[in-house]
Write a protein that holds these residues in place. Structure first.
Motif, PDB file in Angstrom:
ATOM      1  N   GLU A 150      -1.380 -53.775 -11.037  1.00  0.00           N
ATOM      2  CA  GLU A 150      -2.477 -53.156 -10.531  1.00  0.00           C
ATOM      3  C   GLU A 150      -2.533 -51.758  -9.783  1.00  0.00           C
ATOM      4  N   GLU A 151      -3.107 -51.164  -9.307  1.00  0.00           N
ATOM      5  CA  GLU A 151      -2.821 -49.750  -8.717  1.00  0.00           C
ATOM      6  C   GLU A 151      -1.607 -49.722  -7.686  1.00  0.00           C
ATOM      7  N   TYR A 178     -10.330 -57.326 -13.044  1.00  0.00           N
ATOM      8  CA  TYR A 178     -10.054 -56.088 -12.164  1.00  0.00           C
ATOM      9  C   TYR A 178      -9.680 -54.853 -12.732  1.00  0.00           C
ATOM     10  N   SER A 181      -8.877 -51.430 -11.134  1.00  0.00           N
ATOM     11  CA  SER A 181      -7.495 -51.222 -10.329  1.00  0.00           C
ATOM     12  C   SER A 181      -6.512 -50.942 -11.300  1.00  0.00           C
ATOM     13  N   ILE A 182      -6.541 -51.607 -12.599  1.00  0.00           N
ATOM     14  CA  ILE A 182      -5.803 -51.347 -13.668  1.00  0.00           C
ATOM     15  C   ILE A 182      -5.692 -49.965 -14.097  1.00  0.00           C
TER      16      ILE A 182
END
Length: 408
Positions: A150-151, A178, A181-182
């Protein structure tokens, strides 16, 4: 009353068009003596009216699906091993040919693709949340970070390793609800001229082939070129190339880059035009697909019921994740299918999720060939049928349900 599902890409309303009912986790194989209540959820799929993304309407927590005992291995198919080796070699001669090249793979599984990169001495990192398969990758000499991407993960990698020339994901991105965020992580991790390449099941093939079992808990998104194009645009990326792939029942490999960094290939416009011509993004087309799915369900149950009434044995072949959708949507249990044979040791001597059909090693299949085998692993049909010539020679016949129910 349940809240109206909202799109995980743009936030608008999602219109449901197909409901598979209550389903178990697709990879939650059970010990025969296990009496604990199974985790279940409602498997339904819908389309966003604004960005066109087709997606599940209910999210399964990621920790429930991807964990220490996650059983899928990329190396399990010779076709997929060659697929990943060939792609790695392509990367090595193109995107990774410069000094200090760096590739990051999201969901690297057992390291099948990155092993070729590692053997070439190119800097790499796999990000894999499922501990046991990540350990297998490490045993192959692949550098692995056990984590969900993710981020925040991307920022950690940038701080420690710098930005990547290639970010790659195979049968992974569609798993991740999500997405914002990716993609923020991708833009942070990607070098200015780098590419984000991912391949996943293609909505166009699923609709054309009525391959409804591609819809299960892990496949949250069903991508098309048009929906990926819109998704990329909303996250400061650009779809610059597409490539149709025959693996896993039909996939597309998408290449994203920063706007203006790469020239958009003709293949993108060609596939977008094809989708418009087919009406792939139209709700009416998806509703007709749903009608065909229900017809396949009814035809398959009728065939299995008739064969069992006539006294024939039926065995399943391939305890795949997607077979959970088939068995539970169709109500197929041990009364119709005696057992399912599978080469994955982690699944053997257990029961299939929800339907509780015993899973046996492949030698049990050949010890006493049944007259009929229900091919759950239909996406590996050529490989399996070539390997199981003796079954056909013994008079055995395959039952297939993609694109329709037929016996071969």
């Amino acid at each position: 009353m349940a809240p109206e599902p909202r799109c995980r890409i743009c936030g608008d309303a999602v219109v449901e068009f197909l409901d598979f009912g209550t389903q178990p986790l697709s990879d939650a194989f059970r010990d025969p003596g296990d009496t604990a209540e199974e985790f279940t959820y409602r498997l339904a799929v819908g389309r966003c009216g604004t960005c066109g993304m087709v997606q599940l309407t209910e999210e399964v927590p990621r920790e429930e699906m991807f964990h220490e005992e996650y059983p899928y291995l990329s190396r399990g198919s010779s076709v997929m091993r060659e697929h990943f080796r060939s792609l790695a070699e392509r990367f090595l001669t193109t995107e990774l040919s410069g000094d200090d090249a760096f590739i990051v793979e999201l969901g690297c599984n057992d390291g099948t693709m990155l092993k070729t990169v590692a053997e070439a001495g190119v800097r790499h990192l796999g990000v894999e949340p499922s501990g046991a398969v990540a350990d297998l990758a490490a045993e192959e000499g692949v550098r692995v970070r056990k984590d969900f991407f993710e981020e925040a993960t991307a920022l950690d990698i940038v701080a420690a390793e710098g930005q990547a020339d290639v970010i790659y994901a195979a049968n992974t991105l569609c798993h991740i609800p999500y997405m914002s965020s990716i993609l923020r992580g991708v833009t942070a991790l990607l070098r200015p001229e780098g590419v984000f390449v991912f391949e996943d099941p293609y909505l166009g093939d699923i609709v054309e082939r009525t391959s409804f079992d591609q819809i299960y808990d892990e496949h949250f998104f069903l991508f098309s070129a048009s929906s990926v194009d819109e998704m990329a645009r909303r996250h400061d990326l650009e779809l610059v190339d597409v490539e149709r792939l025959p693996v896993h029942g039909g996939e597309v490999r998408y290449t994203l880059a920063r706007p203006g960094a790469r020239k958009r290939g003709a293949a993108v416009e060609e596939l977008l035009a094809e989708e418009r011509g087919r009406g792939l993004g139209d709700l009416a087309v998806l509703e007709r697909f749903a009608e065909r799915v229900r017809e396949v369900r009814d035809d398959l149950v009728a065939l299995l019921t008739r064969l069992r009434a006539e006294g024939h044995r039926i065995v399943g072949y391939g305890a795949t994740a997607k077979s959970a959708t088939v068995t539970n949507f169709c109500g197929i249990g041990p009364d119709l299918v005696e057992f399912v044979c599978d080469t994955t040791p982690a699944k053997q001597h257990k029961l299939t999720p929800g339907s509780h059909i015993p899973v046996r090693p492949p030698e049990v299949f050949s010890d006493d060939y049944p007259p009929y085998a229900l091919l759950f692993a239909w996406n590996h049909a050529d490989e399996i049928m070539a390997k199981e010539q003796a079954f056909r020679e013994a008079g055995g016949r395959w039952i297939r349900y993609v694109p329709d129910v037929h016996v071969v």
